[in-house]
Design a protein around this motif. Structure first.
Motif, PDB file in Angstrom:
ATOM      1  N   GLU A 114       0.845  -1.211   0.000  1.00 25.04           N
ATOM      2  CA  GLU A 114       0.000   0.000   0.000  1.00 25.04           C
ATOM      3  C   GLU A 114       0.875   1.254   0.000  1.00 25.04           C
ATOM      4  OE1 GLU A 114      -2.795  -0.053   3.246  1.00 25.04           O
ATOM      5  OE2 GLU A 114      -3.783   1.772   2.520  1.00 25.04           O
ATOM      6  N   TRP A 115       1.971   1.196   0.743  1.00 28.19           N
ATOM      7  CA  TRP A 115       2.930   2.317   0.802  1.00 28.19           C
ATOM      8  C   TRP A 115       3.523   2.567  -0.583  1.00 28.19           C
ATOM      9  CZ3 TRP A 115       8.333   2.361   0.095  1.00 28.19           C
ATOM     10  CH2 TRP A 115       9.003   3.491   0.568  1.00 28.19           C
ATOM     11  N   GLU A 116       3.906   1.457  -1.261  1.00 27.27           N
ATOM     12  CA  GLU A 116       4.473   1.594  -2.614  1.00 27.27           C
ATOM     13  C   GLU A 116       3.459   2.201  -3.578  1.00 27.27           C
ATOM     14  OE1 GLU A 116       7.617  -2.041  -3.412  1.00 27.27           O
ATOM     15  OE2 GLU A 116       5.550  -2.266  -4.002  1.00 27.27           O
ATOM     16  N   MET A 117       2.241   1.691  -3.501  1.00 26.68           N
ATOM     17  CA  MET A 117       1.188   2.194  -4.408  1.00 26.68           C
ATOM     18  C   MET A 117       0.963   3.686  -4.176  1.00 26.68           C
ATOM     19  SD  MET A 117       0.260  -0.174  -6.367  1.00 26.68           S
ATOM     20  CE  MET A 117       1.674  -1.209  -6.394  1.00 26.68           C
ATOM     21  N   ALA A 118       1.001   4.088  -2.909  1.00 28.84           N
ATOM     22  CA  ALA A 118       0.799   5.504  -2.580  1.00 28.84           C
ATOM     23  C   ALA A 118       1.901   6.363  -3.203  1.00 28.84           C
ATOM     24  CB  ALA A 118       0.752   5.687  -1.068  1.00 28.84           C
ATOM     25  N   GLN A 119       3.150   5.819  -3.228  1.00 31.83           N
ATOM     26  CA  GLN A 119       4.247   6.594  -3.846  1.00 31.83           C
ATOM     27  C   GLN A 119       3.954   6.857  -5.324  1.00 31.83           C
ATOM     28  OE1 GLN A 119       7.146   7.129  -1.778  1.00 31.83           O
ATOM     29  NE2 GLN A 119       5.870   6.039  -0.319  1.00 31.83           N
ATOM     30  N   TYR A 120       3.394   5.824  -5.981  1.00 33.27           N
ATOM     31  CA  TYR A 120       3.179   5.947  -7.428  1.00 33.27           C
ATOM     32  C   TYR A 120       1.926   6.763  -7.761  1.00 33.27           C
ATOM     33  CZ  TYR A 120       6.509   2.050  -7.970  1.00 33.27           C
ATOM     34  OH  TYR A 120       7.615   1.251  -7.930  1.00 33.27           O
ATOM     35  N   ASP A 129      -0.487  13.174   2.450  1.00 35.56           N
ATOM     36  CA  ASP A 129       0.334  13.091   3.663  1.00 35.56           C
ATOM     37  C   ASP A 129      -0.387  12.353   4.788  1.00 35.56           C
ATOM     38  OD1 ASP A 129       2.319  14.339   2.329  1.00 35.56           O
ATOM     39  OD2 ASP A 129       1.950  16.329   3.190  1.00 35.56           O
ATOM     40  N   GLU A 130      -1.714  12.624   4.884  1.00 38.20           N
ATOM     41  CA  GLU A 130      -2.486  11.932   5.934  1.00 38.20           C
ATOM     42  C   GLU A 130      -2.502  10.427   5.684  1.00 38.20           C
ATOM     43  OE1 GLU A 130      -6.543  13.813   6.823  1.00 38.20           O
ATOM     44  OE2 GLU A 130      -5.595  15.091   5.329  1.00 38.20           O
ATOM     45  N   HIS A 131      -2.726  10.043   4.415  1.00 34.32           N
ATOM     46  CA  HIS A 131      -2.788   8.620   4.097  1.00 34.32           C
ATOM     47  C   HIS A 131      -1.432   7.961   4.342  1.00 34.32           C
ATOM     48  CE1 HIS A 131      -3.596   5.123   1.148  1.00 34.32           C
ATOM     49  NE2 HIS A 131      -4.073   4.833   2.324  1.00 34.32           N
ATOM     50  N   LYS A 132      -0.379   8.674   3.939  1.00 33.77           N
ATOM     51  CA  LYS A 132       0.978   8.125   4.110  1.00 33.77           C
ATOM     52  C   LYS A 132       1.252   7.875   5.602  1.00 33.77           C
ATOM     53  CE  LYS A 132       5.711   9.188   2.612  1.00 33.77           C
ATOM     54  NZ  LYS A 132       6.481   9.926   3.590  1.00 33.77           N
ATOM     55  N   ALA A 133       0.813   8.820   6.442  1.00 31.58           N
ATOM     56  CA  ALA A 133       1.038   8.659   7.891  1.00 31.58           C
ATOM     57  C   ALA A 133       0.309   7.424   8.412  1.00 31.58           C
ATOM     58  CB  ALA A 133       0.584   9.913   8.631  1.00 31.58           C
ATOM     59  N   ASN A 138       0.759   1.717  10.167  1.00 31.58           N
ATOM     60  CA  ASN A 138       0.436   0.285  10.030  1.00 31.58           C
ATOM     61  C   ASN A 138       1.694  -0.555   9.771  1.00 31.58           C
ATOM     62  OD1 ASN A 138      -2.217   0.897  10.435  1.00 31.58           O
ATOM     63  ND2 ASN A 138      -2.737   0.934   8.253  1.00 31.58           N
ATOM     64  N   ILE A 139       2.598  -0.001   8.952  1.00 30.54           N
ATOM     65  CA  ILE A 139       3.841  -0.734   8.692  1.00 30.54           C
ATOM     66  C   ILE A 139       4.636  -0.880   9.995  1.00 30.54           C
ATOM     67  CG2 ILE A 139       6.104  -0.597   7.555  1.00 30.54           C
ATOM     68  CD1 ILE A 139       4.693   0.766   5.186  1.00 30.54           C
ATOM     69  N   LEU A 171      10.757  -6.904   3.204  1.00 27.09           N
ATOM     70  CA  LEU A 171      11.328  -5.738   3.903  1.00 27.09           C
ATOM     71  C   LEU A 171      12.115  -4.854   2.940  1.00 27.09           C
ATOM     72  CD1 LEU A 171      12.496  -7.383   7.270  1.00 27.09           C
ATOM     73  CD2 LEU A 171      10.500  -5.918   6.906  1.00 27.09           C
ATOM     74  N   ARG A 172      12.757  -5.493   1.960  1.00 24.89           N
ATOM     75  CA  ARG A 172      13.542  -4.702   0.986  1.00 24.89           C
ATOM     76  C   ARG A 172      12.661  -3.739   0.200  1.00 24.89           C
ATOM     77  NH1 ARG A 172      16.987  -5.837  -3.488  1.00 24.89           N
ATOM     78  NH2 ARG A 172      16.783  -3.596  -3.417  1.00 24.89           N
ATOM     79  N   ARG A 173      11.361  -4.042   0.137  1.00 21.49           N
ATOM     80  CA  ARG A 173      10.469  -3.138  -0.612  1.00 21.49           C
ATOM     81  C   ARG A 173      10.377  -1.769   0.060  1.00 21.49           C
ATOM     82  NH1 ARG A 173       5.673  -6.668  -3.270  1.00 21.49           N
ATOM     83  NH2 ARG A 173       5.600  -4.818  -4.584  1.00 21.49           N
ATOM     84  N   LEU A 174      10.850  -1.683   1.308  1.00 22.88           N
ATOM     85  CA  LEU A 174      10.857  -0.385   2.009  1.00 22.88           C
ATOM     86  C   LEU A 174      12.176   0.357   1.807  1.00 22.88           C
ATOM     87  CD1 LEU A 174       9.112  -1.496   5.309  1.00 22.88           C
ATOM     88  CD2 LEU A 174       8.231   0.181   3.665  1.00 22.88           C
ATOM     89  N   ASP A 175      13.033  -0.173   0.930  1.00 21.79           N
ATOM     90  CA  ASP A 175      14.325   0.489   0.663  1.00 21.79           C
ATOM     91  C   ASP A 175      14.102   1.977   0.400  1.00 21.79           C
ATOM     92  OD1 ASP A 175      15.673  -1.888   0.827  1.00 21.79           O
ATOM     93  OD2 ASP A 175      16.428  -1.869  -1.234  1.00 21.79           O
ATOM     94  N   GLY A 176      14.905   2.788   1.034  1.00 20.94           N
ATOM     95  CA  GLY A 176      14.832   4.230   0.768  1.00 20.94           C
ATOM     96  C   GLY A 176      13.865   4.949   1.690  1.00 20.94           C
ATOM     97  N   SER A 177      13.019   4.201   2.423  1.00 20.79           N
ATOM     98  CA  SER A 177      12.047   4.868   3.303  1.00 20.79           C
ATOM     99  C   SER A 177      12.674   5.198   4.658  1.00 20.79           C
ATOM    100  CB  SER A 177      10.833   3.962   3.537  1.00 20.79           C
ATOM    101  OG  SER A 177      11.218   2.855   4.353  1.00 20.79           O
TER     102      SER A 177
END
Ligand code: GTB
Length: 216
Positions: A114-120, A129-133, A138-139, A171-177
């Protein structure tokens, strides 16, 4: 017979090992099983020929003789069942590793996707910003629990197993976060996975595909 998997002809991650064929490649490398790769374009994913392999038109898939599989988790499970090295021999230990395969895919990965999709797709939204928070909360909730369970162990349940392949790559999918780095044991766990010779061979193999595509 050598199995054939599918992978992106030109991966959007530019060969950083984030596409899910990396999971299957790593598993093959761990057990010493050679494999062939059928490269598919984005358009080809949705064509009838590929939908026979995967009705949802995604990679990775697995073909060996008459057997055609899709879903990275199912493919990893199949490889682990066919070869020594990714599942413990003890029945209960194996059941626990399978539990962790499901946990990686059904409990840890969803908020990360969901975090990745939000980036795109949510870059231009006023509520971004609210959704990202919310997603990041959740992560962190999942990673808090995962970190506590891992503790100072090297691997999630006993020796290195198929479960570690999925957890490390999820976990690697969070690279850069910077989120995984908030948990020193999880960051060390990911590094430990990346240090494995089999991981490195798998990473190089999928990177070579991207480099060849960029050069042509
Ligand atoms: N649940 C399935 C599985 O585990 O196999 C999900 C398969 C899936 O979503 N595959 C993606 C795909 O084929 C590739 S991995 N997408 C194209 C489509 O469905 O049309 C997901 C992925 C893609 C790109 C990056 N990246 O660029 O960083 C990371 C992850």
């Amino acid at each position: 017979m050598k199995p054939t998997i599918t992978a992106f002809e030109c991966s959007p991650d530019e060969g950083q090992g984030l596409a899910r064929d990396m999971r299957v490649r790593w598993a093959f490398e761990e057990v010493g099983q050679p494999y062939d790769v059928r490269l598919i374009s984005m358009k080809g994913l949705k064509e009838p020929e590929h939908r026979l392999r995967n009705p949802f038109g995604s990679i990775p898939t697995y073909e060996e003789g008459d057997l055609v599989l899709f879903e990275s988790g199912a493919i990893i499970l199949h490889i682990a069942e066919q070869h020594e090295g990714l599942f413990p021999n003890d029945v209960n230990a194996r059941a626990r590793v399978i539990t962790w395969l499901f946990a990686a895919l059904n409990t840890v990965e969803p908020p990360i996707v969901e975090w990745e999709m939000a980036q795109y797709f949510e870059k231009d939204k006023s509520w971004r910003d609210e959704h990202k928070a919310i997603i990041e909360r959740n992560i962190r909730s999942r990673l808090d629990d995962l970190s506590k369970r891992l503790g100072d162990a090297d691997w999630i349940d006993g020796d290195f197993s198929a479960a570690d392949i999925l957890l490390v790559l999820v976990l690697r999918r969070l690279d850069g976060s910077g989120i995984v780095e908030e948990y020193s044991n999880l960051a060390a766990y990911v590094s430990r996975g990346k240090e494995r010779a089999a991981y490195k061979r798998a990473f190089e193999a999928q990177l070579a595909v991207f480099e060849a595509a960029s050069a042509s």
